[in-house]
Enzyme design. Structure first.
Site, mmCIF file in Angstrom:
data_model
loop_
_atom_site.group_PDB
_atom_site.id
_atom_site.type_symbol
_atom_site.label_atom_id
_atom_site.label_comp_id
_atom_site.label_asym_id
_atom_site.label_seq_id
_atom_site.Cartn_x
_atom_site.Cartn_y
_atom_site.Cartn_z
ATOM 1 N N SER A 66 80.825 -12.524 50.640
ATOM 2 C CA SER A 66 81.690 -12.268 51.796
ATOM 3 C C SER A 66 82.230 -13.545 52.443
ATOM 4 O O SER A 66 83.174 -13.469 53.222
ATOM 5 C CB SER A 66 80.946 -11.444 52.844
ATOM 6 O OG SER A 66 79.772 -12.119 53.252
ATOM 7 N N ASP A 75 82.131 -13.228 63.350
ATOM 8 C CA ASP A 75 81.182 -12.142 63.590
ATOM 9 C C ASP A 75 79.770 -12.749 63.496
ATOM 10 O O ASP A 75 79.636 -13.954 63.304
ATOM 11 C CB ASP A 75 81.472 -10.940 62.663
ATOM 12 C CG ASP A 75 80.974 -11.117 61.236
ATOM 13 O OD1 ASP A 75 80.324 -12.134 60.938
ATOM 14 O OD2 ASP A 75 81.250 -10.223 60.411
ATOM 15 N N HIS A 93 79.543 -14.384 59.847
ATOM 16 C CA HIS A 93 80.608 -15.071 59.114
ATOM 17 C C HIS A 93 81.382 -16.076 59.956
ATOM 18 O O HIS A 93 81.606 -15.875 61.145
ATOM 19 C CB HIS A 93 81.575 -14.033 58.538
ATOM 20 C CG HIS A 93 80.920 -13.076 57.598
ATOM 21 N ND1 HIS A 93 80.637 -11.774 57.935
ATOM 22 C CD2 HIS A 93 80.462 -13.244 56.337
ATOM 23 C CE1 HIS A 93 80.044 -11.168 56.908
ATOM 24 N NE2 HIS A 93 79.915 -12.040 55.928
#
Ligand SMILES: *[C@@H]1O[C@H](CO)[C@@H](O)[C@H](O)[C@H]1NC(C)=O
Ligand SMILES: *[C@@H]1O[C@H](CO)[C@@H](O)[C@H](O)[C@H]1NC(C)=O
Ligand SMILES: *[C@@H]1O[C@H](CO)[C@@H](O)[C@H](O)[C@H]1NC(C)=O
Ligand SMILES: *[C@@H]1O[C@H](CO)[C@@H](O)[C@H](O)[C@H]1NC(C)=O
Length: 352
Positions: A38, A331, A334
């Site tokens: 991710s 977030d 991340h």
């Protein structure tokens, strides 16, 4: 006294200019292929039925072109996008978004990264939570498909091999192996973290060798960032100092193996270059001196999660912080676009 000040100012300015990459020349690469999780996924998980970790809702992508979610786990561009941009290439599209015809004509690189993926295939409990995503093995299989599909666009086998050999292979994986997989599934079944890290690094070695066999030569490999400093860990696990040290120690044990693996690969695989981007160190520096890097907040998530305690991804539709440009995290897991840009500036120096 005055002279000392001038010298100090100059030194300060020069180092600052370096940090900000003011002196970056254009990168010369014909393609960027991205593999991993991710940290750099550009939307592949959206094409996997029932997969979690899709990041395809607002506020993700709020600072991307058009302000719409793309499947990137951040507010804007990722390090891979910045590399492509700097090389004058289109942003590498997610592999699973491409039709057969599109793949055939995409000679400038593809993004294979898949959120929640790792060096290993997803173990049992984790898979139950996230549903199967593209493991490194799957991603490399897809790259093989790409090579088969695009090679006809080159005059000869040699010119295709040359193209591949000049292309950049950007690898950002391992975070989930040493993070969530270890925590949910594997820690009890291994003697200790050293054995586990060694096991995973052997698999990593194998994957990178397979990419080489498919024609890859120039590798930029990122190590794992200090996960214990992520808002998600800091808010979930009690700790005395600013980061969760236990988690960071585990990451460091894994990262310690990277230089050895890469040196070994470079020595044994003729014509290869493996460059390590020390993401761990970059984050350490950012945490120690946020202002130097233009950050005002390196500890909190910018977006708000459903519980409001920084332990989950952004809550759909909720307006995130306004000062996103100076937050290191978008977030609780991340990096923000600003952190991605810094990542690009730090590691790109090594690939020119
Ligand atoms: C900028 O690049 C030039 C040419 O590569 C180099 O000589 C110079 O030292 C660089 N300056 C800085 C501040 O990095
Ligand atoms: C690594 O761990 C897996 C279990 O996840 C095991 O099956 C495999 O044999 C181990 N490999 C090595 C090289 O230790
Ligand atoms: C976060 O909030 C949720 C719901 O209020 C709660 O169930 C969870 O335990 C909280 N987590 C932490 C680490 O405080
Ligand atoms: C925090 O510090 C106290 C006092 O030194 C110690 O007893 C405790 O175990 C520490 N907690 C953690 C999570 O490290």
């Amino acid at each position: 006294m005055a002279l000392t000040c001038v010298v100090f100012f100059l030194l300060f300015f020069l180092s600052f200019a370096c940090i900000l990459g003011l002196n970056d020349s254009k990168i010369k690469i014909p393609a960027v292929h991205a593999f991993g999780d991710s940290g750099i996924d550009a939307g592949n998980n959206q094409y996997i039925p029932n997969a979690r970790a899709k990041f395809n809702f607002r506020p993700y992508g709020i600072d991307f072109l058009g302000g719409l979610p793309t499947g990137r786990a951040t507010n804007g561009k990722t390090v891979v996008d910045f590399i492509a941009e700097s090389a004058g290439l289109p942003l590498p599209p997610p592999m699973l978004s491409l039709s057969k015809a599109q793949l055939k004509s995409t000679l400038t690189g593809v993004n294979y990264a898949s959120s929640a993926s790792g060096i290993q295939s997803m173990p049992h409990k984790t898979a139950k939570l996230f549903v199967k995503v593209l493991s490194m093995k799957d991603q490399i299989k897809l790259f093989k498909k790409t090579t088969r599909s695009i090679k006809h666009g080159f005059e000869s086998t040699e010119s295709f091999a040359l193209h591949l050999s000049k292309s950049l292979f950007f690898i950002n994986t391992g975070t989930n192996d040493i993070g969530v997989y270890w925590e949910l599934d594997l820690s009890p079944s291994f003697y200790n973290v050293e054995d586990y890290a060694s096991n995973v690094s052997k698999m990593f070695h194998k994957h990178l060798t397979n990419l080489y066999r498919l024609g890859a030569r120039r590798f930029l490999v990122n190590n794992v960032s200090p996960l214990g400093c992520r808002p998600s860990y800091r808010h979930r696990i009690p700790h005395n100092i600013s980061c969760v040290e236990d988690v960071n120690r585990r990451v460091a044990t894994f990262n310690d193996l990277f230089p050895k693996v890469l040196t070994k690969l470079e020595k044994s695989l003729k014509g290869s270059t493996f460059i390590l981007c020390d993401l761990y160190k970059l984050f350490e520096e950012v945490h120690a001196q946020p202002q130097t890097y233009g950050f005002t907040n390196v500890v909190d998530s910018c977006c708000i999660d459903v519980n409001g305690n920084q332990t989950r991804e952004c809550a759909p539709g909720r307006t995130p912080c306004i000062d996103r440009g100076t937050h290191a995290f978008f977030d609780p897991f991340h990096s923000s676009q600003s952190m991605h840009k810094l990542w690009f500036q730090r590691c790109v120096k090594n690939i020119i």
